[in-house]
Design an enzyme around this catalytic site. Structure first.
Site, PDB file in Angstrom:
ATOM      1  N   LYS A 173      91.983  73.279  61.313  1.00  0.00           N
ATOM      2  CA  LYS A 173      92.040  71.821  61.136  1.00  0.00           C
ATOM      3  C   LYS A 173      91.965  71.546  59.642  1.00  0.00           C
ATOM      4  O   LYS A 173      90.900  71.589  59.038  1.00  0.00           O
ATOM      5  CB  LYS A 173      90.835  71.215  61.861  1.00  0.00           C
ATOM      6  CG  LYS A 173      90.967  69.794  62.318  1.00  0.00           C
ATOM      7  CD  LYS A 173      91.400  68.817  61.259  1.00  0.00           C
ATOM      8  CE  LYS A 173      90.267  68.069  60.635  1.00  0.00           C
ATOM      9  NZ  LYS A 173      90.705  67.189  59.528  1.00  0.00           N
ATOM     10  N   GLU A 248      79.683  76.265  55.242  1.00  0.00           N
ATOM     11  CA  GLU A 248      79.818  76.404  53.781  1.00  0.00           C
ATOM     12  C   GLU A 248      79.831  74.990  53.226  1.00  0.00           C
ATOM     13  O   GLU A 248      80.845  74.294  53.324  1.00  0.00           O
ATOM     14  CB  GLU A 248      81.130  77.115  53.433  1.00  0.00           C
ATOM     15  CG  GLU A 248      81.219  78.545  53.906  1.00  0.00           C
ATOM     16  CD  GLU A 248      80.332  79.481  53.115  1.00  0.00           C
ATOM     17  OE1 GLU A 248      79.828  79.097  52.040  1.00  0.00           O
ATOM     18  OE2 GLU A 248      80.123  80.604  53.592  1.00  0.00           O
ATOM     19  N   CYS A 282      82.735  73.361  45.190  1.00  0.00           N
ATOM     20  CA  CYS A 282      81.374  73.420  45.738  1.00  0.00           C
ATOM     21  C   CYS A 282      80.431  74.144  44.798  1.00  0.00           C
ATOM     22  O   CYS A 282      79.244  73.870  44.784  1.00  0.00           O
ATOM     23  CB  CYS A 282      81.405  74.112  47.090  1.00  0.00           C
ATOM     24  SG  CYS A 282      82.159  75.742  47.030  1.00  0.00           S
ATOM     25  N   GLU A 379      75.454  65.854  45.029  1.00  0.00           N
ATOM     26  CA  GLU A 379      76.685  66.514  44.608  1.00  0.00           C
ATOM     27  C   GLU A 379      77.663  65.436  44.149  1.00  0.00           C
ATOM     28  O   GLU A 379      77.985  64.523  44.907  1.00  0.00           O
ATOM     29  CB  GLU A 379      77.267  67.279  45.800  1.00  0.00           C
ATOM     30  CG  GLU A 379      78.488  68.076  45.447  1.00  0.00           C
ATOM     31  CD  GLU A 379      79.099  68.768  46.649  1.00  0.00           C
ATOM     32  OE1 GLU A 379      79.224  68.132  47.709  1.00  0.00           O
ATOM     33  OE2 GLU A 379      79.465  69.946  46.511  1.00  0.00           O
TER      34      GLU A 379
HETATM   35  P1  NAD Z   1      84.213  66.624  54.518  1.00  0.00           P
HETATM   36  O1  NAD Z   1      82.918  67.110  55.061  1.00  0.00           O
HETATM   37  O2  NAD Z   1      84.405  65.178  54.337  1.00  0.00           O
HETATM   38  O3  NAD Z   1      85.421  67.119  55.438  1.00  0.00           O
HETATM   39  C1  NAD Z   1      85.628  68.481  55.708  1.00  0.00           C
HETATM   40  C2  NAD Z   1      86.473  68.604  56.973  1.00  0.00           C
HETATM   41  O4  NAD Z   1      85.712  68.192  58.110  1.00  0.00           O
HETATM   42  C3  NAD Z   1      87.733  67.757  56.964  1.00  0.00           C
HETATM   43  O5  NAD Z   1      88.796  68.517  57.502  1.00  0.00           O
HETATM   44  C4  NAD Z   1      87.356  66.609  57.884  1.00  0.00           C
HETATM   45  O6  NAD Z   1      88.449  65.983  58.524  1.00  0.00           O
HETATM   46  C5  NAD Z   1      86.500  67.306  58.902  1.00  0.00           C
HETATM   47  N1  NAD Z   1      85.594  66.436  59.654  1.00  0.00           N
HETATM   48  C6  NAD Z   1      85.178  65.197  59.345  1.00  0.00           C
HETATM   49  N2  NAD Z   1      84.294  64.745  60.264  1.00  0.00           N
HETATM   50  C7  NAD Z   1      84.152  65.735  61.161  1.00  0.00           C
HETATM   51  C8  NAD Z   1      83.353  65.893  62.344  1.00  0.00           C
HETATM   52  N3  NAD Z   1      82.526  64.943  62.771  1.00  0.00           N
HETATM   53  N4  NAD Z   1      83.445  67.057  63.026  1.00  0.00           N
HETATM   54  C9  NAD Z   1      84.251  68.047  62.593  1.00  0.00           C
HETATM   55  N5  NAD Z   1      85.021  67.952  61.492  1.00  0.00           N
HETATM   56  C10 NAD Z   1      84.967  66.813  60.780  1.00  0.00           C
HETATM   57  O7  NAD Z   1      84.414  67.410  53.140  1.00  0.00           O
HETATM   58  P2  NAD Z   1      85.544  67.168  52.032  1.00  0.00           P
HETATM   59  O8  NAD Z   1      85.274  65.877  51.340  1.00  0.00           O
HETATM   60  O9  NAD Z   1      86.874  67.425  52.612  1.00  0.00           O
HETATM   61  O10 NAD Z   1      85.216  68.374  51.031  1.00  0.00           O
HETATM   62  C11 NAD Z   1      84.274  68.282  50.016  1.00  0.00           C
HETATM   63  C12 NAD Z   1      82.994  68.965  50.429  1.00  0.00           C
HETATM   64  O11 NAD Z   1      83.235  70.302  50.808  1.00  0.00           O
HETATM   65  C13 NAD Z   1      82.011  69.042  49.283  1.00  0.00           C
HETATM   66  O12 NAD Z   1      80.714  68.720  49.738  1.00  0.00           O
HETATM   67  C14 NAD Z   1      82.075  70.494  48.861  1.00  0.00           C
HETATM   68  O13 NAD Z   1      80.928  70.978  48.215  1.00  0.00           O
HETATM   69  C15 NAD Z   1      82.317  71.171  50.163  1.00  0.00           C
HETATM   70  N6  NAD Z   1      82.880  72.493  49.929  1.00  0.00           N
HETATM   71  C16 NAD Z   1      82.114  73.594  50.194  1.00  0.00           C
HETATM   72  C17 NAD Z   1      82.609  74.866  49.924  1.00  0.00           C
HETATM   73  C18 NAD Z   1      81.806  76.112  50.193  1.00  0.00           C
HETATM   74  O14 NAD Z   1      82.393  77.160  50.358  1.00  0.00           O
HETATM   75  N7  NAD Z   1      80.486  76.051  50.252  1.00  0.00           N
HETATM   76  C19 NAD Z   1      83.897  74.997  49.406  1.00  0.00           C
HETATM   77  C20 NAD Z   1      84.641  73.846  49.142  1.00  0.00           C
HETATM   78  C21 NAD Z   1      84.125  72.600  49.422  1.00  0.00           C
END
Ligand code: NAD
Length: 486
Positions: A173, A248, A282, A379
C-alpha cells in the site's frame, strides 16, 4: 497522463476513479493513480493468500525464488533512471538522490536472494531421552506492507527483499503522496516472471485503504513504515486479529559533537544529517548537541553552510535541496519554527521559504532552545536543526535520551573509549560514530521507544518474515501415561 493500474493477482486493475499526484516542484498533476476500494483490498489479500497457500510460489525451492529475485534486481537496474524520476516527481526529492537509491536497491534483492536457500532450522537437544527435536523456519504468510512518501521504493525494498526470500506474499500500500514507483514496480515483477499474487498493489488517496488492509483477517503480518500516530492505529487494528506488526516510525535523533571531534567532518555530518532530503527522513539528526567549548565555531560553520545550500529544481544536478513534498508538510514545518521563535528561540539561518515561494523551506538552524520545547520533542520532518550546547558526557547522554523517540544518533569524537561508552548509553536503534545517515542491507535497522519495534535489513530483517515450528519425534516406541504432560 496514462492512467496507472493496480496489480491484483493476475489482473491489472484501474481504479473505479483515479486521483492525480502532484509534482511538488511544478505544482502540476503529473500522474493518474487508481483510487482503490475495500473490494480491491479484499481481492488483493485473496490473491496473496491463494499464491501463498497454493500454486507455483508455495512449491518453489529457495534457489528458485532467488533466481526470480535476481531477475527482478536486473530489471530494477535497467529501469533505475525512470523509477528515480517517478519518485522525484512524486515527492520533490533530488533526482540524484533518488537515482542513487534506485541504483542501490538491486543489491538488496541480490543479498536476500543469497539467503533464500539458507533458511535452515535447528536440531535441538529436547532434554528428553525419548524425543528428537528440530525446528522448521517457515514464511509467516501474507504480508501487508504500508509505506510513507519519502523514499517509497527503498523503504518497500527493506521489507520486500526479505519477505520474498522467506517465501511470503505481499500486498503493498503506497503512500497517497508518492505511489507511482511502487505501482510501476509491479510491472517489473511480471516481467521477471513472478507467479501472480506474489506481489500485489492497492493505491488510493483514501487513508482507509491502509486501515482495511491491516484489519483484514487473512493478513498474517503487518510491516509498517510511517508516522507514530498512524503506527499506533496500525498496531491496534492488527491486534484485533492478532497479526504481528513491525513498526518503523519517526525520530528526533541527536547528533553529538565532542570537543575532540574532527570539526570539519562533524559540520559536514550535521548538514548531511538534517538537510539532505530537505530533512524529510526518519533518521534526520534534528537535534545537534555541541560541546560548549566549540559551540560558536560549529554553529557558525553549520549556519554558513546552511545558507549556501542551493535550493531549486530537484532535477537540476546543481540543486542540493528540492521543495517539501506537499503543502500540509510545509505548514507543519512553519508552525513548529514559528512557535519556537515565539518561545524565545533565535533563528541563526533560514526560517522562511528562502525567497523561492511554492513548497520550498530554507535550511534552518535554530539556537537558544530548550530540549523540552516542541521543536526539540516533535519530529519536524523538514530542514530544521535545533542546536543546543552541553558540558559533560553524562549530561549529553541524558539530554539525547530525553526523547520519546529512539531511532538513531550520531557521535563525533576521536576518543575510542568514549565511543564505546556512548554506543552503550544511547537508547536508540542505530549509532553512527564519525558518520551519519548510512544504511545497508546487511545492518539491522529500526528503533526503540516511539520510533517503533522490529528490525529491517540483515538477518534480523529476514527473521521478521519467518516463524519457527517445533517438531518433536518420539524415538523409543514406548506407550506413555496419557495423563501426565510429557
Ligand atoms: P503516515 O503515517 O501519515 O502514512 C504512512 C502510510 O500509512 C501511508 O501509506 C498512509 O496512507 C497509511 N495509513 C494512514 N492511516 C492508516 C491507518 N489507519 N492504517 C493503516 N495505514 C494507514 O506517514 P507519512 O507522512 O507518509 O510518512 C512520514 C512518517 O514516516 C514520518 O514520521 C517518518 O519519520 C516516518 N518514516 C519512518 C521511517 C523508518 O524507517 N523508521 C522511514 C521513513 C519515514
Amino acid at each position: 497522463m496514462k492512467p496507472l493500474q493496480m496489480k491484483i493477482g493476475p489482473e491489472w486493475r484501474p481504479g473505479r476513479k483515479q486521483f492525480d499526484t502532484v509534482d511538488p516542484y511544478t505544482g502540476e498533476p503529473w500522474a493518474s493513480v487508481p483510487e482503490g476500494t475495500k473490494d480491491d483490498v479484499n481481492d488483493a489479500v485473496a490473491a496473496a493468500r491463494s499464491a501463498f497457500d497454493r500454486g507455483p510460489w508455495s512449491d518453489m525451492l529457495g534457489k528458485e525464488r532467488a533466481a526470480l529475485m535476481r531477475r527482478l534486481a536486473d530489471l530494477i537496474r535497467e529501469n533505475a533512471d525512470e523509477l528515480a524520476l517517478s519518485e522525484s516527481r512524486d515527492n520533490g526529492k533530488l533526482l540524484r538522490e533518488m537515482r542513487a537509491q534506485m541504483n542501490s536497491i538491486p543489491a538488496w534483492f541480490d543479498y536476500f536472494a543469497g539467503s533464500a536457500d539458507k533458511i535452515d532450522g535447528r536440531v535441538i537437544d529436547t532434554g528428553r531421552r525419548d524425543y528428537f527435536g528440530l525446528t522448521l523456519r517457515e514464511p509467516v504468510g501474507v504480508v501487508a506492507a504500508i509505506l510513507p512518501w519519502n523514499s517509497p521504493l527503498l523503504l518497500l525494498t527493506f521489507k520486500l527483499a526479505a519477505a520474498l526470500a522467506a517465501g511470503c506474499t505481499i500486498v503493498a500500500k503506497p503512500s497517497e503522496q508518492a505511489p507511482v514507483s511502487i505501482l510501476r514496480l509491479a510491472e517489473l515483477f511480471d516481467e521477471a516472471g513472478f507467479p501472480a499474487g506474489v506481489f500485489n498493489t492497492v493505491s488510493g488517496s483514501d487513508r482507509r485503504i491502509g486501515e482495511w488492509l491491516v484489519q483484514h483477517p487473512d493478513v498474517d503480518k503487518v510491516s509498517f513504515t510511517g508516522g507514530e500516530t498512524t503506527g499506533i492505529a496500525v498496531a491496534r487494528s492488527a491486534a484485533e486479529h492478532l497479526a504481528p506488526v513491525s513498526l518503523e516510525l519517526g525520530g528526533k535523533s541527536a547528533n553529538i559533537v565532542f570537543p575532540d571531534a574532527d570539526v570539519h567532518a562533524a559540520v559536514n555530518g550535521l548538514i548531511a544529517g538534517v538537510f539532505a532530503a530537505a530533512g524529510q527522513t526518519c533518521i534526520a539528526g534534528s537535534r545537534a548537541f555541541i560541546h560548549r567549548s566549540i559551540y560558536e565555531t560549529v554553529v557558525d560553520a553549520v549556519a554558513d553552510r546552511a545558507r549556501s545550500i542551493v535550493m531549486g529544481d530537484p532535477k537540476d544536478p546543481q540543486s542540493e535541496m528540492g521543495p517539501i513534498c506537499f503543502s500540509g508538510q510545509v505548514a507543519k514545518i512553519r508552525n513548529l519554527v514559528d512557535e519556537a521563535i515565539l518561545d524565545g528561540a533565535t533563528v541563526v539561518a533560514g526560517g522562511s521559504d528562502g525567497g523561492l515561494g511554492g513548497l520550498f523551506y530554507a535550511p534552518t538552524v535554530i539556537a537558544d532552545v530548550r530540549n523540552d520545547s516542541r521543536i526539540c520533542r516533535e519530529e519536524v520532518f523538514g530542514p530544521v536543526l535545533a542546536v543546543l550546547p552541553f558540558e559533560t558526557e553524562d549530561e549529553v547522554v541524558a539530554l539525547s535520551n530525553d526523547s520519546r523517540y529512539g531511532l538513531a544518533a550520531g557521535v563525533w569524537t576521536s576518543d575510542v573509549r568514549r565511543v564505546m561508552r556512548m554506543a552503550r548509553s544511547l537508547r536508540v536503534g542505530t549509532v553512527w560514530v564519525n558518520g551519519y545517515r548510512t544504511l545497508n542491507y546487511t545492518m539491522p535497522f529500526g528503533g526503540v521507544k516511539a520510533s517503533g519495534y522490529g528490525r529491517e535489513n540483515g538477518m534480523e530483517g529476514l527473521s521478521e518474515f519467518l516463524r519457527d515450528k517445533a517438531i518433536w519425534i518420539e524415538t523409543s516406541g514406548d506407550v506413555r501415561d496419557p495423563f501426565i504432560i510429557g
